[in-house]
Design a protein around this motif. Structure first.
Motif, PDB file in Angstrom:
ATOM      1  N   ASP A 176      -7.044 -30.142  -1.973  1.00 45.79           N
ATOM      2  CA  ASP A 176      -7.606 -28.988  -2.688  1.00 45.79           C
ATOM      3  C   ASP A 176      -8.152 -29.393  -4.046  1.00 45.79           C
ATOM      4  O   ASP A 176      -7.861 -28.765  -5.072  1.00 45.79           O
ATOM      5  N   THR A 177      -8.926 -30.453  -4.042  1.00 44.10           N
ATOM      6  CA  THR A 177      -9.553 -30.891  -5.287  1.00 44.10           C
ATOM      7  C   THR A 177     -11.057 -31.037  -5.110  1.00 44.10           C
ATOM      8  O   THR A 177     -11.552 -31.241  -4.011  1.00 44.10           O
ATOM      9  N   LEU A 178     -11.741 -30.909  -6.225  1.00 46.04           N
ATOM     10  CA  LEU A 178     -13.171 -31.202  -6.301  1.00 46.04           C
ATOM     11  C   LEU A 178     -13.299 -32.395  -7.236  1.00 46.04           C
ATOM     12  O   LEU A 178     -12.888 -32.311  -8.394  1.00 46.04           O
ATOM     13  N   GLY A 227      -8.519 -36.419 -15.499  1.00 46.48           N
ATOM     14  CA  GLY A 227      -9.221 -37.684 -15.337  1.00 46.48           C
ATOM     15  C   GLY A 227     -10.164 -38.061 -16.454  1.00 46.48           C
ATOM     16  O   GLY A 227     -10.790 -39.119 -16.402  1.00 46.48           O
ATOM     17  N   GLY A 228     -10.282 -37.212 -17.450  1.00 47.01           N
ATOM     18  CA  GLY A 228     -11.179 -37.534 -18.547  1.00 47.01           C
ATOM     19  C   GLY A 228     -10.622 -38.622 -19.444  1.00 47.01           C
ATOM     20  O   GLY A 228      -9.515 -39.110 -19.240  1.00 47.01           O
ATOM     21  N   SER A 233     -11.203 -35.048 -11.559  1.00 44.01           N
ATOM     22  CA  SER A 233     -10.673 -34.275 -10.456  1.00 44.01           C
ATOM     23  C   SER A 233     -10.395 -32.858 -10.922  1.00 44.01           C
ATOM     24  O   SER A 233      -9.958 -32.651 -12.054  1.00 44.01           O
ATOM     25  N   CYS A 234     -10.656 -31.901 -10.054  1.00 41.97           N
ATOM     26  CA  CYS A 234     -10.407 -30.495 -10.353  1.00 41.97           C
ATOM     27  C   CYS A 234      -9.464 -29.959  -9.280  1.00 41.97           C
ATOM     28  O   CYS A 234      -9.848 -29.879  -8.106  1.00 41.97           O
ATOM     29  N   CYS A 277     -14.992 -27.570 -14.493  1.00 45.66           N
ATOM     30  CA  CYS A 277     -15.029 -27.280 -13.069  1.00 45.66           C
ATOM     31  C   CYS A 277     -15.199 -25.779 -12.916  1.00 45.66           C
ATOM     32  O   CYS A 277     -14.629 -25.003 -13.698  1.00 45.66           O
ATOM     33  N   ALA A 278     -15.973 -25.361 -11.926  1.00 50.16           N
ATOM     34  CA  ALA A 278     -16.202 -23.937 -11.708  1.00 50.16           C
ATOM     35  C   ALA A 278     -16.260 -23.641 -10.216  1.00 50.16           C
ATOM     36  O   ALA A 278     -16.562 -24.527  -9.409  1.00 50.16           O
TER      37      ALA A 278
END
Length: 125
Positions: free
Chosen positions: A76-78, A8-9, A21-22, A95-96
């Motif tokens: 299952d995304t952040l 998404g960058g 989105s991660c 993302c971590a």
């Protein structure tokens, strides 16, 4: 093990919006805390926002009111919704994730055992 992949960058004008989105895969049920971090050119990595399984969220002061972190369990995304972007938001965003049972200090990244490769966000004037 957990694998994290950011997407998404890109390039956006100041004042605009972008959604990161991660995607998490692997042992996702072991995840307790997740977060977004960023590192601007020539600067140290900094925490942007965190999400925990209890539903609590936290933000660094510079993004409060502009960024929103959320977890989509079905996908299952952040996600990180970024609005009113400023040039100083330009950075590589990571993302971590930290598993249950792990001592975590989000501000430093300690205990965040899993990291994505990062994605570049560039805010132009």
């Amino acid at each position: 093990q957990v694998q994290l992949v950011e997407s998404g960058g890109g390039v956006v004008q100041a004042g605009g919006s972008l959604r990161l989105s991660c995607a998490a895969s692997g042992d996702i049920f072991s995840i307790n805390v997740m977060g977004w971090y960023r590192q601007a050119p020539g600067k140290q990595r900094e925490l942007v926002a965190t999400w925990s399984t209890g539903g609590s969220t936290n933000y660094v002061n510079s993004v409060k009111g502009r960024f929103t972190i959320s977890r989509d369990k079905a996908k299952d995304t952040l996600d990180l919704q970024m609005t009113s972007l400023k040039r100083e938001d330009t950075a590589v965003y990571y993302c971590a994730a930290s598993p249950f049972g792990r001592t975590v200090i989000p501000a430093t990244g300690y205990g965040m055992d899993y990291w994505g490769k990062g994605i570049l966000v560039t805010v132009s004037s």
